[in-house]
Design an enzyme around this catalytic site. Structure first.
Site, PDB file in Angstrom:
ATOM      1  N   GLY A   1       3.873  -9.889   0.234  1.00 53.03           N
ATOM      2  CA  GLY A   1       4.009 -10.669  -0.862  1.00 53.03           C
ATOM      3  C   GLY A   1       3.016 -10.558  -1.882  1.00 53.03           C
ATOM      4  CB  VAL A   2      -0.633 -10.190  -1.689  1.00 55.94           C
ATOM      5  CG1 VAL A   2      -1.000 -11.760  -0.891  1.00 55.94           C
ATOM      6  CG2 VAL A   2      -0.743  -9.193  -0.473  1.00 55.94           C
TER       7      VAL A   2
END
Length: 230
Positions: free
Chosen positions: A142-143
């Site tokens: 997700g980052v």
């Protein structure tokens, strides 16, 4: 005598009433008999379909409706024929300082100078982070999705007054991040960012962003901030 005459008249009247009553009963029976014929089953047998036959036909009709016609590679490829490349990967290399394996924008297909951009990231298993995230179920971190949105915003900001292409910028904060679905190898991440603020004196920007896979929202954020390195 008079009393005999009266008795005889009474007997006659009684007989007449009985005859009238019998006639009414006969008429009523005839009416009921006529009405009853409406409920008599027809001589020819009724044809019915078994439930199995009905369900089989319904399933066959559903299969005919739901099954799509096969499409060729040319037809599928033509679905994106109206999407034009504004900045190619070579153009992006001249704007962003990032390089493989951390350059996360493949091309830009929509661009409004100083305002917004739409970029494409093709997700492939060849990217090194999939080796450990996760070995048996590869998912784009997700980052890195947020980083890809920041790089797309950087493509816009590094072409604005007060910035220079190739400059380095840092993340200063991110708020309201929501991940809606996993992004996996084989997906095409379509990203959109909009610049909300740009301070050319200090090189500070804020933007919103979201990204989609197959038309479904994968990630969104309310605000991300970043600053040019001095």
């Amino acid at each position: 005598p008079r009393w005999q005459c009266n008795q005889s008249m009474k007997q006659s009247q009684t007989q007449i009433q009985r005859n009238q009553s019998n006639k009414m009963k006969l008429a009523l029976l005839a009416t009921l008999a006529t009405a009853a014929t409406a409920f008599v089953a027809p001589s020819a047998p009724l044809t019915t379909r078994s439930p199995t036959q009905i369900f089989a036909e319904d399933e066959a009709e559903a299969a005919e409706v739901e099954e799509p016609a096969p499409r060729s590679a040319a037809e599928i490829s033509a679905l994106t024929s109206s999407v034009k490349t504004i900045f190619s990967l070579e153009d992006i290399n001249g704007i962003l300082p990032h390089r493989y394996p951390f350059l996360l924008v493949d091309k830009v297909v929509e661009y409004e100078q100083g305002k917004r951009a739409v970029g494409i990231k093709g997700v492939t298993l060849n990217e090194p982070h999939f080796t450990g995230h996760f070995p048996n179920r590869p998912i784009m971190p997700g980052v890195l999705q947020v980083e890809a949105l920041a790089q797309l915003a950087g493509i816009v900001c590094l072409q604005m007054e007060g910035a220079e292409p190739g400059a380095v910028f840092f993340f200063a904060g991110v708020d309201g991040v929501k991940w809606k679905k996993p992004v996996v190898p084989g997906d095409t991440l379509v990203m959109e960012v909009e610049i909300k603020k740009w301070n050319k004196r200090f090189g500070i920007a804020s933007a919103t962003g979201r990204a989609y896979v197959d038309g479904e929202l994968a990630v969104e954020l309310d605000e991300m901030k970043f600053a040019l390195a001095k």
